[in-house]
Scaffold this active site. Sequence first.
Site, PDB file in Angstrom:
ATOM      1  N   GLY A  13      95.614 -24.272 -72.411  1.00  0.00           N
ATOM      2  CA  GLY A  13      94.804 -23.631 -73.454  1.00  0.00           C
ATOM      3  C   GLY A  13      95.367 -23.885 -74.835  1.00  0.00           C
ATOM      4  O   GLY A  13      96.515 -23.519 -75.126  1.00  0.00           O
ATOM      5  N   LEU A  22     104.215 -19.614 -73.018  1.00  0.00           N
ATOM      6  CA  LEU A  22     104.884 -20.732 -73.682  1.00  0.00           C
ATOM      7  C   LEU A  22     103.932 -21.439 -74.634  1.00  0.00           C
ATOM      8  O   LEU A  22     102.716 -21.380 -74.476  1.00  0.00           O
ATOM      9  CB  LEU A  22     105.385 -21.735 -72.637  1.00  0.00           C
ATOM     10  CG  LEU A  22     106.355 -21.191 -71.585  1.00  0.00           C
ATOM     11  CD1 LEU A  22     106.677 -22.278 -70.571  1.00  0.00           C
ATOM     12  CD2 LEU A  22     107.633 -20.676 -72.227  1.00  0.00           C
ATOM     13  N   ASP A  64      97.755 -17.514 -80.591  1.00  0.00           N
ATOM     14  CA  ASP A  64      97.118 -16.217 -80.901  1.00  0.00           C
ATOM     15  C   ASP A  64      98.098 -15.066 -81.030  1.00  0.00           C
ATOM     16  O   ASP A  64      97.702 -13.931 -81.296  1.00  0.00           O
ATOM     17  CB  ASP A  64      96.088 -15.882 -79.825  1.00  0.00           C
ATOM     18  CG  ASP A  64      96.725 -15.555 -78.493  1.00  0.00           C
ATOM     19  OD1 ASP A  64      97.853 -16.043 -78.247  1.00  0.00           O
ATOM     20  OD2 ASP A  64      96.121 -14.818 -77.706  1.00  0.00           O
ATOM     21  N   LEU A  67      96.114 -24.008 -66.326  1.00  0.00           N
ATOM     22  CA  LEU A  67      97.465 -23.450 -66.331  1.00  0.00           C
ATOM     23  C   LEU A  67      97.493 -22.204 -67.200  1.00  0.00           C
ATOM     24  O   LEU A  67      97.283 -22.286 -68.425  1.00  0.00           O
ATOM     25  CB  LEU A  67      98.466 -24.481 -66.847  1.00  0.00           C
ATOM     26  CG  LEU A  67      98.618 -25.750 -65.995  1.00  0.00           C
ATOM     27  CD1 LEU A  67      99.537 -26.742 -66.685  1.00  0.00           C
ATOM     28  CD2 LEU A  67      99.135 -25.418 -64.601  1.00  0.00           C
ATOM     29  N   LEU A 112     102.983 -21.961 -63.970  1.00  0.00           N
ATOM     30  CA  LEU A 112     104.214 -22.689 -63.665  1.00  0.00           C
ATOM     31  C   LEU A 112     105.189 -21.740 -62.965  1.00  0.00           C
ATOM     32  O   LEU A 112     105.199 -20.535 -63.246  1.00  0.00           O
ATOM     33  CB  LEU A 112     104.846 -23.228 -64.950  1.00  0.00           C
ATOM     34  CG  LEU A 112     104.044 -24.250 -65.756  1.00  0.00           C
ATOM     35  CD1 LEU A 112     104.802 -24.618 -67.032  1.00  0.00           C
ATOM     36  CD2 LEU A 112     103.745 -25.498 -64.946  1.00  0.00           C
TER      37      LEU A 112
END
Length: 317
Positions: A218, A258, A222, A198, A244
């Site tokens: 993931g 997100l 970062d 995703l 998504l």
Amino acid sequence: MSSETPTESPEVPTENTMPPDVPDVEGKVKSSDSQVDRQVEGSDEVECLEPLSKRQRKKLLKQKQWEEQKDLRRQKRKEKRQKRKLERQSKLDSNSEGSGRKRMRREVVPSTLRLIVDCSFDDLMVLKDVKKLHKQIQRCYAENRKAFHPVQFYLTSHGGQLKSNMNENDKGWVNWKDIQIRTEHYSELIKKEDLVYLTSDSPDVLSDLDEKKAYVIGGLVDHNHHKGITYKKAVEQGIGHAQLPLGNFVKMNSRKVLAVNHVFEIILAYLEKRDWKEAFFSVLPQRKGAVPLGEANDSSTRAVSEKEGEDNDSDSN
């Protein structure tokens, strides 16, 4: 020579009488006894009038306080009885609620969908961001435990700074249930054809969730320093990827990337509601400025119309 025989004088009965001037010894004894009694009684009175000791004063004070507080004690007993009654009632209510929760829990149907948080980005994060990732993982775990359709939850490539931080700040993680925390990479645990990464950079948009698949999130905080890294990783590994359908339903003021727990919670919400729009708006925080796409277009149109009206008014003046 004549001899005279002394004649005995006849015995005269003596009367038990005493001359009036002889004092009455018996009366004196009696009076002295009564005097002694009075003295003894007087001494008792003197003793009673003597000052009380400290202990006696304390005892009398306690007795007095006990008498004065009789009504207060009665009131307290009444209040205690009422409190116990309320507690019993509350316990009965909570037991009935607990039974309801148990019934609800029995209705929970676990999903076969596998959801993986990929923790292989440990060396790309500073400790501050690792701690944020840890909190996001905690949230994922908590939400999955109470979900109506909990997923098969995996943490893969677990180690490095993340594991050290969890050992230091959350020692209970070793007892977590319904989760697989593995040091291996997800590619060692799941078939390649089942994997879908995703990533918001993917050109493919999800329309539905396939519960036979394993979706990868993931595990990277970062702040947009490593743009597109998860998409590149999926392409390099030759595994499926998708994003998504956020852009189909939501207009956001901020970037579409997100947090790990938001993606996780949206998937849980979709499994329950089977509606992407409801899933998005039940999870997305207000600070993201998310509004339904149609409403966003309407508000933009209204804003443009108002601006044109203001311009026309100013031109006419």
